[in-house]
Design a protein around this motif. Structure first.
Motif, PDB file in Angstrom:
ATOM      1  N   CYS A   1      33.062  21.706 -18.420  1.00 12.54           N
ATOM      2  CA  CYS A   1      32.040  20.912 -18.011  1.00 12.54           C
ATOM      3  C   CYS A   1      30.731  21.127 -19.105  1.00 12.54           C
ATOM      4  CB  CYS A   1      31.053  21.289 -16.901  1.00 12.54           C
ATOM      5  SG  CYS A   1      32.004  20.997 -15.333  1.00 12.54           S
ATOM      6  N   ASN A   2      30.634  22.222 -19.648  1.00 14.62           N
ATOM      7  CA  ASN A   2      29.777  22.550 -20.540  1.00 14.62           C
ATOM      8  C   ASN A   2      30.141  21.777 -22.030  1.00 14.62           C
ATOM      9  OD1 ASN A   2      27.700  24.200 -19.573  1.00 14.62           O
ATOM     10  ND2 ASN A   2      28.662  25.851 -19.974  1.00 14.62           N
ATOM     11  N   ALA A   3      31.439  22.307 -22.396  1.00 13.57           N
ATOM     12  CA  ALA A   3      31.840  21.731 -23.489  1.00 13.57           C
ATOM     13  C   ALA A   3      31.875  20.003 -23.622  1.00 13.57           C
ATOM     14  CB  ALA A   3      33.528  22.072 -23.564  1.00 13.57           C
TER      15      ALA A   3
ATOM     16  N   MET B   1      33.888  28.507 -24.994  1.00 10.34           N
ATOM     17  CA  MET B   1      33.038  27.338 -25.003  1.00 10.34           C
ATOM     18  C   MET B   1      31.702  27.546 -24.132  1.00 10.34           C
ATOM     19  SD  MET B   1      33.614  25.227 -27.660  1.00 10.34           S
ATOM     20  CE  MET B   1      32.496  23.620 -27.060  1.00 10.34           C
ATOM     21  N   ASP B   2      31.909  28.165 -23.052  1.00  9.02           N
ATOM     22  CA  ASP B   2      30.885  28.540 -22.241  1.00  9.02           C
ATOM     23  C   ASP B   2      29.840  29.626 -22.916  1.00  9.02           C
ATOM     24  OD1 ASP B   2      29.220  28.636 -19.743  1.00  9.02           O
ATOM     25  OD2 ASP B   2      30.428  30.233 -19.040  1.00  9.02           O
ATOM     26  N   ALA B   3      30.525  30.473 -23.591  1.00  8.48           N
ATOM     27  CA  ALA B   3      29.857  31.462 -24.314  1.00  8.48           C
ATOM     28  C   ALA B   3      28.839  30.962 -25.318  1.00  8.48           C
ATOM     29  CB  ALA B   3      30.852  32.752 -24.645  1.00  8.48           C
TER      30      ALA B   3
ATOM     31  N   VAL C   1      27.937  28.037 -25.592  1.00  6.81           N
ATOM     32  CA  VAL C   1      26.756  27.276 -25.058  1.00  6.81           C
ATOM     33  C   VAL C   1      25.601  28.074 -24.581  1.00  6.81           C
ATOM     34  CG1 VAL C   1      25.856  25.608 -23.209  1.00  6.81           C
ATOM     35  CG2 VAL C   1      28.140  25.328 -24.354  1.00  6.81           C
ATOM     36  N   HIS C   2      26.191  29.376 -23.997  1.00  7.56           N
ATOM     37  CA  HIS C   2      25.034  30.216 -23.493  1.00  7.56           C
ATOM     38  C   HIS C   2      24.242  30.798 -24.753  1.00  7.56           C
ATOM     39  CE1 HIS C   2      27.741  31.807 -20.244  1.00  7.56           C
ATOM     40  NE2 HIS C   2      26.846  30.799 -19.803  1.00  7.56           N
ATOM     41  N   ALA C   3      25.091  30.808 -25.859  1.00  4.44           N
ATOM     42  CA  ALA C   3      24.177  31.329 -27.421  1.00  4.44           C
ATOM     43  C   ALA C   3      23.338  30.227 -27.917  1.00  4.44           C
ATOM     44  CB  ALA C   3      25.149  31.760 -28.248  1.00  4.44           C
TER      45      ALA C   3
ATOM     46  N   VAL D   1      22.362  21.615 -21.033  1.00  4.32           N
ATOM     47  CA  VAL D   1      23.758  21.490 -20.690  1.00  4.32           C
ATOM     48  C   VAL D   1      24.185  22.113 -19.389  1.00  4.32           C
ATOM     49  CG1 VAL D   1      26.079  22.263 -21.889  1.00  4.32           C
ATOM     50  CG2 VAL D   1      24.173  21.796 -23.227  1.00  4.32           C
ATOM     51  N   HIS D   2      23.510  23.381 -19.353  1.00  2.00           N
ATOM     52  CA  HIS D   2      23.757  23.943 -18.101  1.00  2.00           C
ATOM     53  C   HIS D   2      23.386  23.437 -16.596  1.00  2.00           C
ATOM     54  CE1 HIS D   2      25.777  27.378 -20.109  1.00  2.00           C
ATOM     55  NE2 HIS D   2      26.160  27.970 -18.946  1.00  2.00           N
ATOM     56  N   ALA D   3      22.174  22.798 -16.916  1.00  2.00           N
ATOM     57  CA  ALA D   3      21.612  22.260 -15.754  1.00  2.00           C
ATOM     58  C   ALA D   3      22.562  21.143 -15.226  1.00  2.00           C
ATOM     59  CB  ALA D   3      20.219  21.478 -15.830  1.00  2.00           C
TER      60      ALA D   3
ATOM     61  N   PRO E   1      36.045  23.104 -14.067  1.00  2.00           N
ATOM     62  CA  PRO E   1      35.830  24.582 -14.833  1.00  2.00           C
ATOM     63  C   PRO E   1      34.597  24.193 -15.413  1.00  2.00           C
ATOM     64  CG  PRO E   1      38.057  23.985 -15.218  1.00  2.00           C
ATOM     65  CD  PRO E   1      37.499  22.580 -14.563  1.00  2.00           C
ATOM     66  N   HIS E   2      33.654  25.423 -15.164  1.00  2.00           N
ATOM     67  CA  HIS E   2      32.389  25.669 -15.797  1.00  2.00           C
ATOM     68  C   HIS E   2      32.505  25.248 -17.200  1.00  2.00           C
ATOM     69  CE1 HIS E   2      28.259  26.700 -16.375  1.00  2.00           C
ATOM     70  NE2 HIS E   2      28.642  27.728 -17.145  1.00  2.00           N
ATOM     71  N   GLY E   3      33.200  26.036 -17.981  1.00  2.00           N
ATOM     72  CA  GLY E   3      33.111  25.813 -19.390  1.00  2.00           C
ATOM     73  C   GLY E   3      33.516  24.449 -19.959  1.00  2.00           C
TER      74      GLY E   3
HETATM   75 FE   LIG Z   1      27.769  29.252 -18.341  1.00  2.00          FE
END
Ligand SMILES: [Fe+2]
Length: 394
Positions: A291-293, A204-206, A208-210, A273-275, A287-289
Motif C-alpha cells: 500500500c505504501n509503495a 519499502m515500508d521502512a 517510507v517510515h524514514a 502515505v501512512h494515513a 500488504p501494508h508495504g
Molecule cells: Fe509502516
C-alpha cells in the motif's frame, strides 16, 4: 556551499521528545529472549507468533531460549496479516486464562502489533478499539520482548500499534509511549527466510517510515539523523538484498536501516502515505508495504513544494546527483528513483489493479483524513486533495 547544506541553517528548537527502548542489534540477538525474560521477572510467557514464523524455525529458537532460562511459556499464533481486533481480544483472554505475566513476540509487524494489543487489553481491560489515537493508554502493559523477523515494521522500537477494525474495514493507529517494548532483540539472521516480495514490501515500508519522519511536522534534529541514515541504507541496499537473499551483510544493512527509520518515525510520527495506506489496507486487506509503495510517489508529489529543501536532502541521501538541475527536474529525478526502486524489486501494482474502484475513493479519503498520521504530514490536505491522490494512484 552545497545548496542543501544544513550547517548554517537554523536548527529546530521547539520542544521535542525522543523515546527508544533498550535494543540489542546483531547476529543471534534472538537467542537472548530467555535471559531478558528472566531479567524482567517472567514467570510464564505468552509467545505471540504466526504460522509462517513457526515454519521458518524462529519461534522454536526463541522458545528454546525461554526453556533454557527456565521460563514456562504458551504459544498464541492466531494472528493474520493486518492483525484483527478479534485476534487481539482472543489473545488477551488466553493470556489471562494461562496466567502469563510477560509477552514475547516473534514475527513481523502484524505479530508485534497484535502482541502490543494483547498487552494493552490485559492491563487496561475493555476493547482494543477504544484505545485508538494518541496517548489513550493509562496503565502500563506487561513486560514485552520483541523479536522482529521482517526488515520494515519497526514495531519493535516504536510507539505505534496498528490494528484492523474488522467492523469498519479500517486500520486504527494506537500511538503511546506505553506500547514501546521493554526490549527489542533485532537479529538480521531472521530476515533470511523472507521471500523476495515480502523483502520488497517490508523494505519499502521502512523507506517510507524514514521519508515521512524526515518531512514530518514533528521532526527534530534527533529524528533527522536517523531518518537520513535510514533512507541512505535502505535506498542503496534494498534492490541487492532482494536479489541476494542469503547475503547477511545486505540483510544487516536493511535491518539497520529499518531500525534507524523506526527510531525516527516512532518519535517524529508519519504522514499522508501512512494515513492513506491504513485506510486502504483496512479496506482491501492488502500488504501494508505494498500500500505504501503504491502511494508514496503521489504523496511526495503533493508535498514536495511546501518543503523542497527537505526533499532535496532525501534525494542526496538516496545518492542522487541533483547539481545543475532545475527544481522541477530535481523533483522528477527523486520521484522517478522512488518508482525505479519499487519496480525493480517487483512492486508495480496500482490501486486499480488491486481492486480499488473510483467509487471507493471518497470513502477511503474520509477514513484517511481521520487517521492520526495525517496530522504530521507537511502539507495539510483537504478531503478532496486526498481523493485526488488516490485517483492518481488508481
Ligand atoms: Fe509502516
Amino acid at each position: 556551499m552545497n545548496e542543501t547544506d544544513s550547517t548554517h541553517t537554523a536548527i529546530n528548537l521547539e520542544l521535542r521528545k525522543f523515546v527508544a527502548p533498550e535494543f540489542i542489534f546483531g547476529i543471534d540477538a534472538r537467542k537472548l529472549a530467555g535471559r531478558y525474560a528472566q531479567q524482567l521477572g517472567g514467570r510464564k510467557a505468552l509467545v505471540v507468533t504466526d504460522s509462517g514464523v513457526i515454519k521458518s524455525g524462529w519461534t522454536l529458537e526463541v522458545t528454546n531460549s525461554l526453556e533454557n532460562a527456565g521460563i514456562p511459556f504458551t504459544l498464541y499464533s492466531d494472528v493474520s496479516p493486518n492483525p484483527r481486533d478479534k485476534e487481539v481480544m482472543r489473545g488477551a483472554a488466553f493470556y489471562q486464562e494461562e496466567g502469563c505475566n510477560l509477552i514475547v513476540a516473534v514475527g513481523g509487524g502484524s505479530v508485534l502489533d497484535c502482541a502490543k494489543g494483547i498487552g494493552i487489553v490485559s492491563t487496561n481491560k475493555g476493547n482494543i478499539l477504544s484505545y485508538e489515537g494518541v496517548d489513550q493508554i493509562k496503565v502500563p502493559m506487561p513486560p514485552l520482548i520483541c523479536v522482529p523477523t521482517t526488515g520494515g515494521t519497526s514495531a519493535d522500537v516504536s510507539q505505534f500499534a496498528i490494528i484492523n477494525n474488522t467492523g469498519e474495514l479500517v486500520k486504527i493507529a494506537i500511538i503511546s509511549k506505553a506500547v514501546v517494548p521493554d526490549v527489542a532483540l533485532i537479529d538480521p539472521v531472521t530476515l533470511t527466510t523472507m521471500d523476495p516480495y515480502l523483502t520488497a514490501c517490508t523494505g519499502m515500508d521502512a523507506l517510507v517510515h524514514a521519508i515521512e519522519a524526515f518531512v514530518s511536522n514533528a521532526s527534530s534534529p534527533f529524528t533527522d539523523v536517523h531518518a537520513l541514515e535510514g533512507i541512505r541504507l535502505i535506498s542503496s541496499n534494498l534492490v541487492s538484498s532482494v536479489q541476494m537473499p542469503d547475503n547477511i551483510d545486505l540483510r544487516g544493512k536493511i535491518m539497520l536501516g529499518s531500525l534507524e527509520a523506526g527510531l525516527a518515525f516512532s518519535n517524529a510520527s508519519l504522514g499522508g502515505v501512512h494515513a492513506m495506506a491504513h485506510s486502504l489496507g483496512g479496506f482491501k486487506d492488502l500488504p501494508h508495504g505494498e500500500c505504501n509503495a503504491m502511494l508514496l510517489r503521489f504523496v511526495m508529489d503533493f508535498n514536495f513544494n511546501v518543503t523542497p529543501e527537505k526533499y532535496l536532502r532525501i534525494g542526496e541521501a538516496m545518492g542522487l546527483d541533483l547539481r545543475g538541475m532545475t527544481m522541477s527536474h530535481k523533483k522528477a529525478t527523486i520521484l522517478n528513483q522512488i518508482e525505479h526502486i519499487a519496480r525493480t524489486i517487483g512492486i508495480n501494482k496500482t490501486l486499480g489493479g488491486s481492486g480499488v474502484r473510483s467509487v471507493d475513493v471518497s470513502q477511503l479519503a474520509t477514513k484517511a483524513i481521520q487517521d492520526p498520521c495525517i496530522v504530521t504530514n507537511p502539507r495539510h490536505p483537504k478531503k478532496r486533495d486526498i481523493e485526488v491522490i488516490y485517483e492518481e494512484a488508481l
